[in-house]
Design a protein around this motif. Structure first.
Motif, PDB file in Angstrom:
ATOM      1  N   ALA A   1      -2.740 -34.664 -84.807  1.00 17.68           N
ATOM      2  CA  ALA A   1      -2.939 -34.084 -83.485  1.00 17.68           C
ATOM      3  C   ALA A   1      -4.345 -33.498 -83.404  1.00 17.68           C
ATOM      4  O   ALA A   1      -4.778 -32.771 -84.297  1.00 17.68           O
ATOM      5  CB  ALA A   1      -1.895 -33.002 -83.222  1.00 17.68           C
ATOM      6  N   GLY A   2      -5.075 -33.829 -82.355  1.00 11.01           N
ATOM      7  CA  GLY A   2      -6.429 -33.325 -82.198  1.00 11.01           C
ATOM      8  C   GLY A   2      -7.477 -34.153 -82.892  1.00 11.01           C
ATOM      9  O   GLY A   2      -8.665 -33.841 -82.815  1.00 11.01           O
TER      10      GLY A   2
ATOM     11  N   SER B   1      -8.284 -30.963 -93.350  1.00  8.11           N
ATOM     12  CA  SER B   1      -6.980 -30.596 -92.799  1.00  8.11           C
ATOM     13  C   SER B   1      -5.844 -31.217 -93.607  1.00  8.11           C
ATOM     14  O   SER B   1      -4.860 -30.558 -93.933  1.00  8.11           O
ATOM     15  CB  SER B   1      -6.898 -31.039 -91.334  1.00  8.11           C
ATOM     16  OG  SER B   1      -5.595 -30.887 -90.819  1.00  8.11           O
TER      17      SER B   1
ATOM     18  N   ASP C   1       4.370 -35.628 -80.647  1.00 10.71           N
ATOM     19  CA  ASP C   1       4.563 -34.616 -81.678  1.00 10.71           C
ATOM     20  C   ASP C   1       5.802 -34.982 -82.494  1.00 10.71           C
ATOM     21  O   ASP C   1       6.824 -35.410 -81.934  1.00 10.71           O
ATOM     22  CB  ASP C   1       4.734 -33.243 -81.019  1.00 10.71           C
ATOM     23  CG  ASP C   1       4.767 -32.112 -82.028  1.00 10.71           C
ATOM     24  OD1 ASP C   1       5.746 -32.033 -82.799  1.00 10.71           O
ATOM     25  OD2 ASP C   1       3.839 -31.287 -82.013  1.00 10.71           O
TER      26      ASP C   1
ATOM     27  N   GLN D   1     -10.358 -35.724 -80.665  1.00 10.98           N
ATOM     28  CA  GLN D   1     -11.414 -34.809 -80.250  1.00 10.98           C
ATOM     29  C   GLN D   1     -12.457 -34.657 -81.341  1.00 10.98           C
ATOM     30  O   GLN D   1     -13.646 -34.555 -81.078  1.00 10.98           O
ATOM     31  CB  GLN D   1     -10.831 -33.437 -79.896  1.00 10.98           C
ATOM     32  CG  GLN D   1      -9.999 -33.428 -78.621  1.00 10.98           C
ATOM     33  CD  GLN D   1      -8.537 -33.818 -78.859  1.00 10.98           C
ATOM     34  OE1 GLN D   1      -8.211 -34.458 -79.859  1.00 10.98           O
ATOM     35  NE2 GLN D   1      -7.670 -33.449 -77.948  1.00 10.98           N
TER      36      GLN D   1
ATOM     37  N   GLY E   1      -2.200 -30.268 -90.388  1.00 12.14           N
ATOM     38  CA  GLY E   1      -2.066 -30.806 -89.038  1.00 12.14           C
ATOM     39  C   GLY E   1      -0.789 -31.606 -88.881  1.00 12.14           C
ATOM     40  O   GLY E   1      -0.205 -32.082 -89.859  1.00 12.14           O
TER      41      GLY E   1
END
Length: 484
Positions: free
Chosen positions: A333-334, A168, A413, A337, A430
């Motif tokens: 972000a993310g 990413s 964010d 996970q 990202g």
């Protein structure tokens, strides 16, 4: 992974001991290519007395303040960098800083790239306390800048999680990633996209191995494999010492022992032996490389056990627990996970991607397994219950700091971050998260919360201005920045 009872038993031999050892053990010399290897929160009332187990450790030894941190890519290293920035800033320590934001990466580290560096001579006292910004590790040059008894440490991450983050973040930088429609497609047939020597493709395979400045096994120096980086005429020679000889932590590094080539005689001429010339296979090559790292690094943190690693770091440095409490930095972000998916195994597709990522980055996987073992050996030595108590305290203090300092008590964010002092550099596909400070903080709290929330590039500029006040600071120009 559960605890594994493996102990590190390496120490660095001095020149005299090395001479004896060479008569008994085979020492390997190989050319390394592209060597790159308190003011407190007074108003917060958050500082509780340290737990007895930690307090006794901190009070029984002086804090270590000569530090070399190898900042590896996409491994949680920006969060470690922030705590080093804060500690050095509070204690008035001097940083070995790059002219911009990295030490010529991906080229090997050179002492001349350190701002304000002057070659030592005549017993001159070293100028710097902390070396911690991105570089490709090059021990011989590092020891031109930092004392040999500095505390050397780094951090590693599961190659599967690292691959997700790197794909990413570096998709526009690596030609291999740029050509692939997805990480799954890349890992299904990486050689369809990966070209040895292509610009930025060191991000696409065995990135940790590359950052540690290690050479690649002979069989990977082909057109079909990960290339050995281009030869650098200044590359040092490395002797790997036999394992089972004590702990590195109690012995300063000796450049003369580390960098004398191991000569062989061929046709009346002295040559430098290499793993290939000595007939070492890939497995032996990797094991010798890992043994060498053990002889150099006092501690290697593991991103998947980040808080446990921080507790061990505080213990090794004789720091207080508050010195290693901080917020995550440069997180996408993310990203959390993705780490959970690797840890839990996830669905069949996730398990397949994880297996392929580890196989493609098999050198990084060897690094990760090795240092995961050594971390858990250290945890066992520290004590499981003692560690659990310290980790719980660290997390409680982090949560209290976040609630007191941050809007929303968490990372946000970047669209919500209007103050450029706290807006992280945006790079890759990202979003890189950052922090917004609460209003109404007292002045002491404001200062400490700012330290906690300041991204690495802005903090580096702050330290630069503090150490070199006569230098005119250049504004951040993202088009000219190298990616963190």
């Amino acid at each position: 992974m559960g605890p594994l009872s493996s102990t590190r038993t390496m120490r660095l031999w001095g020149p005299r001991s090395l001479g004896v050892a060479l008569g008994v053990f085979m020492t390997i010399g190989f050319a390394l290519q592209l060597w790159g290897g308190q003011k407190r929160l007074q108003g917060l009332q958050l500082r509780q007395p340290l737990a007895p187990s930690l307090g006794s450790a901190v009070s029984s030894c002086p804090p270590r303040q000569r530090l070399v941190f190898l900042k590896t890519h996409k491994s949680g290293s920006s969060s470690v960098l922030n705590l080093l920035h804060r500690y050095g800033d509070r204690h008035g320590l001097r940083f070995a800083l790059p002219a911009r934001y990295q030490f010529g990466y991906p080229r090997l580290f050179q002492a001349s790239r350190v701002k304000g560096y002057r070659p030592q001579g005549g017993g001159t006292k070293p100028l710097f306390h902390i070396l911690c910004h991105h570089m490709r590790f090059n021990l011989k040059e590092v020891l031109q800048v930092m004392p040999s008894d500095s505390f050397f440490f780094s951090i590693v991450r599961d190659p599967a999680a690292l691959a997700r983050s790197a794909f990413s973040y570096y998709k526009s930088t690596s030609s291999a990633f740029r050509k692939a429609p997805s990480l799954a497609a890349f890992l299904a047939n990486p050689r369809a996209f990966y070209r040895p020597g292509a610009r930025g493709d060191h991000y696409a395979r065995n990135l940790l191995w590359f950052d540690f400045g290690l050479p690649f096994p002979p069989e990977m120096k082909t057109k079909r494999g990960n290339p050995h980086p281009p030869r650098d005429p200044k590359s040092p020679q490395l002797n790997v010492l036999p394992s089972g000889t004590g702990l590195r932590a109690h012995h300063p590094l000796d450049p003369s022992a580390l960098f004398h080539p191991a000569p062989t005689v061929a046709g009346g001429h002295s040559q430098t032996s290499s793993p290939a010339s000595l007939g070492l296979g890939s497995s032996s090559f990797i094991q010798w490389s890992l043994a060498w790292l053990d002889s150099v690094f006092d501690l290697v943190l593991v991103a998947e056990y980040f808080d446990e690693s921080l507790v061990l770091l505080a213990d090794a440095l004789c720091w207080g627990l508050d010195d290693v409490v901080g917020f995550m930095h440069n997180a996408q972000a993310g990203g959390e996970q993705g780490r959970r998916a690797v840890s839990s195994g996830g669905l069949t597709e996730d398990r397949q991607l994880t297996a392929r990522a580890r196989a493609w980055n098999h050198l990084d996987w060897a690094l990760y397994v090795h240092f995961n073992h050594s971390l858990w050996a250290r945890i066992n030595q520290y004590g499981q219950s003692r560690l659990e108590s310290a980790v719980a305290e660290l997390r409680a203090r982090r949560e209290a700091l976040a609630k007191h300092c941050l809007v929303g008590g968490e990372a946000l964010d970047p669209k919500y971050i209007t103050d450029r002092r706290f807006r992280p550099f945006q790079f890759g596909s990202g979003k890189v998260l950052g922090y917004v400070l609460r209003s109404g903080l007292s002045l002491p709290d404001q200062e400490e919360c700012e330290r906690l929330a300041t991204p690495e590039l802005q903090y580096k500029d702050k330290l630069d201005a503090k150490q070199f006040p006569s230098t005119v600071s250049l504004p951040l120009k993202t088009s000219r920045l190298l990616s963190p």
